[in-house]
Scaffold this active site. Structure first.
Site, mmCIF file in Angstrom:
data_model
loop_
_atom_site.group_PDB
_atom_site.id
_atom_site.type_symbol
_atom_site.label_atom_id
_atom_site.label_comp_id
_atom_site.label_asym_id
_atom_site.label_seq_id
_atom_site.Cartn_x
_atom_site.Cartn_y
_atom_site.Cartn_z
ATOM 1 N N LYS A 76 4.469 0.247 8.465
ATOM 2 C CA LYS A 76 4.164 1.491 7.781
ATOM 3 C C LYS A 76 5.274 2.511 8.029
ATOM 4 O O LYS A 76 5.552 2.896 9.165
ATOM 5 C CB LYS A 76 2.828 2.057 8.272
ATOM 6 C CG LYS A 76 2.433 3.347 7.552
ATOM 7 C CD LYS A 76 1.056 3.799 7.976
ATOM 8 C CE LYS A 76 0.648 5.066 7.240
ATOM 9 N NZ LYS A 76 -0.682 5.530 7.607
ATOM 10 N N GLY A 115 0.429 5.773 -0.009
ATOM 11 C CA GLY A 115 -0.494 6.886 0.107
ATOM 12 C C GLY A 115 0.197 8.142 0.588
ATOM 13 O O GLY A 115 1.419 8.222 0.663
ATOM 14 N N GLY A 116 -0.599 9.138 0.930
ATOM 15 C CA GLY A 116 -0.059 10.425 1.318
ATOM 16 C C GLY A 116 0.621 10.405 2.669
ATOM 17 O O GLY A 116 1.450 11.266 2.960
ATOM 18 N N ASP A 121 -9.429 10.295 8.311
ATOM 19 C CA ASP A 121 -9.323 9.877 6.906
ATOM 20 C C ASP A 121 -10.157 8.623 6.683
ATOM 21 O O ASP A 121 -9.677 7.597 6.197
ATOM 22 C CB ASP A 121 -7.857 9.624 6.539
ATOM 23 C CG ASP A 121 -7.654 9.524 5.028
ATOM 24 O OD1 ASP A 121 -8.546 9.971 4.275
ATOM 25 O OD2 ASP A 121 -6.608 8.999 4.598
ATOM 26 N N GLY A 176 2.276 7.658 3.951
ATOM 27 C CA GLY A 176 3.399 6.729 4.020
ATOM 28 C C GLY A 176 3.205 5.534 3.116
ATOM 29 O O GLY A 176 2.266 5.450 2.324
ATOM 30 N N THR A 177 4.149 4.574 3.247
ATOM 31 C CA THR A 177 4.139 3.337 2.465
ATOM 32 C C THR A 177 4.070 2.168 3.423
ATOM 33 O O THR A 177 4.747 2.149 4.458
ATOM 34 C CB THR A 177 5.420 3.231 1.610
ATOM 35 O OG1 THR A 177 5.513 4.381 0.769
ATOM 36 C CG2 THR A 177 5.385 1.991 0.740
ATOM 37 N N VAL A 178 3.255 1.167 3.056
ATOM 38 C CA VAL A 178 3.045 0.006 3.918
ATOM 39 C C VAL A 178 3.716 -1.208 3.280
ATOM 40 O O VAL A 178 3.536 -1.481 2.096
ATOM 41 C CB VAL A 178 1.543 -0.265 4.139
ATOM 42 C CG1 VAL A 178 1.361 -1.425 5.116
ATOM 43 C CG2 VAL A 178 0.858 0.985 4.680
ATOM 44 N N GLY A 188 0.826 -1.202 0.000
ATOM 45 C CA GLY A 188 0.000 0.000 0.000
ATOM 46 C C GLY A 188 0.858 1.248 0.000
ATOM 47 O O GLY A 188 1.922 1.292 0.601
#
Length: 759
Positions: free
Chosen positions: A456, A438-439, A553, A441-443, A436
């Site tokens: 994360k 997104g704004g 969110d 971070g990265t998972v 994953g």
């Protein structure tokens, strides 16, 4: 006379004898110094000492040279009755013209002329001649057909006889030029020490009749001791007088010479004798020509005449460029020295400048040692610096507070991981482990102690978030609800903390509605159950967490599904604790366009009702199967919220509902869900229901749709139809803007690990 006087007399006697010996030696040696008036050239030939022209100009009688007038006004030197061609002091040789012995046929008498068949190689040199035929440079040569040539030394002390036979066949064309191997020409070596004044040469024709001789067309045969290097056989020598005519009956020969009859050791010990090696830089060598005596030569690195004082001069070897092209030559007394550029070493064996392996290895090893030392020192300093940085990060992110709380609350199931542990768990954050993006971070999917986890890596945080991070982690770690993803731990020794969640493997609610499972037409009751579970999770955050937590969110992409398709609220990257004062206004709006609360966008104050608005958008996705925001089509149709509110205002809800929903559920249920969504999307946050009211209303509406026992069976069947049981490794994604698929791609599959988010 007393004893002291006797000792004095003895000392004076010894000194007198010494002086006398020096005078005798000097006077004996002085007789060998030539006069400066002696002539040193005759014609084109140099006459160096010990040879000389005239009285007292040579070392001894055997070295006397006479200079006789020749044709065309040029004088010629003679020695021992032979014309002298040149003198070599270095090789201790002279070259002279030696008579050729002929045997010719007489045309007038038609008989063999026996008178010319024998030659005595005699000279006017006495029996103590210093000259010998050089056995190395000369050969006995015979030219002719069926001719036997012999030579011998008539000295009674060393009698010797030898020769060779030259044969011709009937066909003279069998002979070839430059070949003297027995066909028309033969050669044989001569012995060492053959005296110059005692050699006899004979030519014997083996043919008995003149007729047979005429058949060869050959007139003369020849025999001579001559210089091997000066002879080159030609077939015309057999049947013509060309060989005789070239040297007018003479051929060059090389003679070795030596001085005296004693060896170097004997001459040096004999004080009364004259030692010929006069130059200080000369050496004495015993003669190797087969006779007694010795010769002199300049020492190595010197050249000149060793037979006169200071005759051997230093040689400037550098003029001959003896060193390699890339080297430098330096002349020294009696020698020279070659030097090479830096990094190269002179090799005497092959006269080259080679790479100086020793120097290169030494410099390389020293450099490597220095580099290793510097590297180790740098590594130690960096480790210390990194350790300090990690400790500072740990302190800033509230690590001390975490440890104190973990000690006081022994039952707290929360782990503080090291950066090394998480690197190893994610294979150094390998791209293939990304589940994953997104704004916030990265998972990454990781494995810690054989247990799958989701790691994360968050984006940068502001100073306020850094200060409150430790406290917030404590709060999140204590949340234990079935509909919220469990936070297992964190890493605080990096600039931006990393979070470790439980791993939820079966995709997201966004994929269930809009992605690869859309073609299954998920039952509305299943989606409604999932929505209610989301509401339960948010209700827990708002009402039961202490202090309350605002997610910030809420969207379908952040709703994960476990093996049983149970909803798990995830991604607290934009979450904050419920504000307790006016200072907790955010300076930058975070979230995802399409889900953002309009009131939050205006006031920059995140509240519980902001999550309610976002949940209302989720209800619209359940009702319509559409994404919240489209980036294509008419502008007035791009916002799902605007379309829905317009349809509700015009009492035309069917325009936005998914077709399969109206076929599956009653209009009362659909209308109830729509009214609930409308209330959640109210522009004024105070008018929106709370998450507790929403969960109660959803529970009531679900009971209206079907009897409880039928509902349970239908949901179990629906679970089997879903792809939730397939192996999937998707994790929640996040962004600030979502790009949704076009209508023509709506039924196509979506990669669970990819994201349609533009950051």
């Amino acid at each position: 006379m007393n004893t002291s006087e006797l000792k004095i007399m003895e000392v004076l006697l010894h000194l007198g004898l010494g002086l006398l010996l020096l005078v005798v030696r000097h006077s004996a040696s002085a007789t060998f110094v030539p006069s400066s008036e002696c002539k040193r050239q005759c014609g084109h030939v140099e006459i160096p000492y010990p040879f000389g022209i005239g009285k007292n100009c040579s070392l001894a009688g055997g070295f006397d040279v006479t200079c006789q007038p020749g044709q065309n006004g040029f004088s010629k030197p003679f020695i021992g009755g032979r014309e002298l061609l040149n003198i070599s002091l270095t090789n201790s040789t002279i070259r002279v013209l030696n008579p050729i012995t002929p045997y010719c046929y007489n045309d007038s008498t038609s008989e063999l002329d026996m008178l010319t068949g024998t030659t005595n190689v005699t000279s006017d040199i006495d029996s103590n001649s210093p000259f010998r035929f050089s056995d190395i440079r000369n050969k006995f040569t015979v030219i002719g057909c069926n001719t036997l040539g012999t030579f011998g030394n008539n000295n009674s002390d060393s009698e010797y006889l030898s020769g060779c036979f030259s044969f011709c066949g009937q066909n003279l064309s069998a002979q070839t030029d430059r070949s003297c191997s027995g066909m028309g020409c033969c050669q044989v070596a001569i012995p060492k020490g053959m005296e110059f004044n005692g050699v006899a040469l004979n030519v014997i024709k083996l043919s008995n009749t003149s007729e047979m001789w005429k058949g060869f067309g050959q007139r003369c045969s020849y025999a001579v001791i001559m210089e091997a290097a000066a002879f080159n056989f030609r077939t015309t020598y057999i049947n013509t007088t060309e060989f005789w005519d070239m040297g007018a009956g003479r051929a060059p020969a090389v003679l070795d010479w030596s001085i005296g009859s004693g060896t170097c050791e004997v001459v040096k010990r004999n004080l009364s004798g004259a030692y010929a090696c006069r130059s200080s830089n000369s050496k004495c060598f015993d003669s190797t020509s087969g006779s007694a005596g010795y010769v002199c030569n300049c020492s190595q690195g010197y050249e000149g005449n060793p037979y006169i004082p200071d005759g051997c001069k230093d040689v400037d070897e550098c003029k001959g460029r003896p060193c390699p092209s890339d080297g430098v030559c330096r002349n020294t007394v009696g020698a020279y020295r070659c030097s090479c550029p830096t990094g190269r070493k002179y090799s005497l064996s092959n006269n080259t400048c080679n790479l100086d392996a020793g120097l290169i290895i030494g410099v390389t090893m020293g450099f490597l040692g220095l580099m290793i030392f510097c590297f180790c020192g740098y590594t130690i300093l960096q480790k210390r610096k990194l350790k300090k940085v990690k400790q500072e990060y740990f302190r800033k992110h509230g690590g001390l507070i975490l440890f104190e709380t973990m000690k006081s609350e022994k039952g707290l199931a929360f782990t503080v991981f090291s950066e090394a542990e998480l690197r190893h768990a994610t294979n150094n954050y390998d791209k293939s482990r990304i589940i994953g993006k997104g704004g916030h971070g990265t998972v990454y999917r990781g494995v810690v102690k054989d247990k799958p986890v989701a790691v994360k890596k968050c984006t940068l945080m502001d100073e306020r978030q850094k200060k409150e991070f430790g406290q917030e982690m404590l709060i999140l770690s204590q949340i234990n609800h079935k509909n919220i993803v469990k936070l297992l731990g964190c890493c605080l020794e990096v600039e931006v903390p990393m979070l470790v969640y439980e791993y939820i493997p079966k995709g997201t609610m966004f994929e269930l509605i809009h992605g690869r499972n859309q073609s299954l037409q998920i039952r509305f009751s299943t989606l409604l159950r999932i929505a209610q579970e989301v509401a339960e999770g948010l209700r827990f955050l708002h009402s039961y967490a202490s202090p309350p937590i605002i997610h910030g969110d809420v969207k379908t992409a952040n709703i994960l599904l476990d093996e049983n398709c149970m909803a798990k609220v995830s991604d607290f990257g934009a979450s904050i604790l419920a504000p307790s004062d006016k200072e907790q206004y955010v300076t930058m709006v975070q979230g995802t366009v399409g889900y953002l609360d309009p009131e939050y966008m205006q006031t920059c104050q995140l509240t519980e009702k902001s999550d309610v608005y976002s949940f209302g958008v989720i209800l619209l996705e359940v009702l319509t199967g559409e994404v919240p925001l489209k980036l294509y089509g008419p502008e007035e149709k791009r916002s799902l919220t605007s379309n829905f509110l317009t349809a509700m205002k015009e009492n035309n809800l069917s325009l936005v509902l998914a077709s399969h929903i109206t076929e599956q559920e009653s209009i009362e249920l659909i209308r109830g869900i729509a009214d609930l969504a409308k209330n959640c999307l109210d522009m004024c946050g105070i008018n929106r229901p709370s998450m507790k009211q929403i969960t109660d209303e959803l529970s009531r509406l679900r009971k209206l749709s079907i009897h409880p026992w039928v509902q349970q069976n239908m949901e179990e069947m629906e679970t089997q139809r879903l792809l939730c049981g397939s192996e999937d490794t998707s994790f929640g994604t996040e962004s600030s803007i979502i790009e949704y698929p076009r209508p023509e791609a709506a039924n196509q599959s979506m990669n669970p690990t990819s994201s349609y988010y533009a950051r």
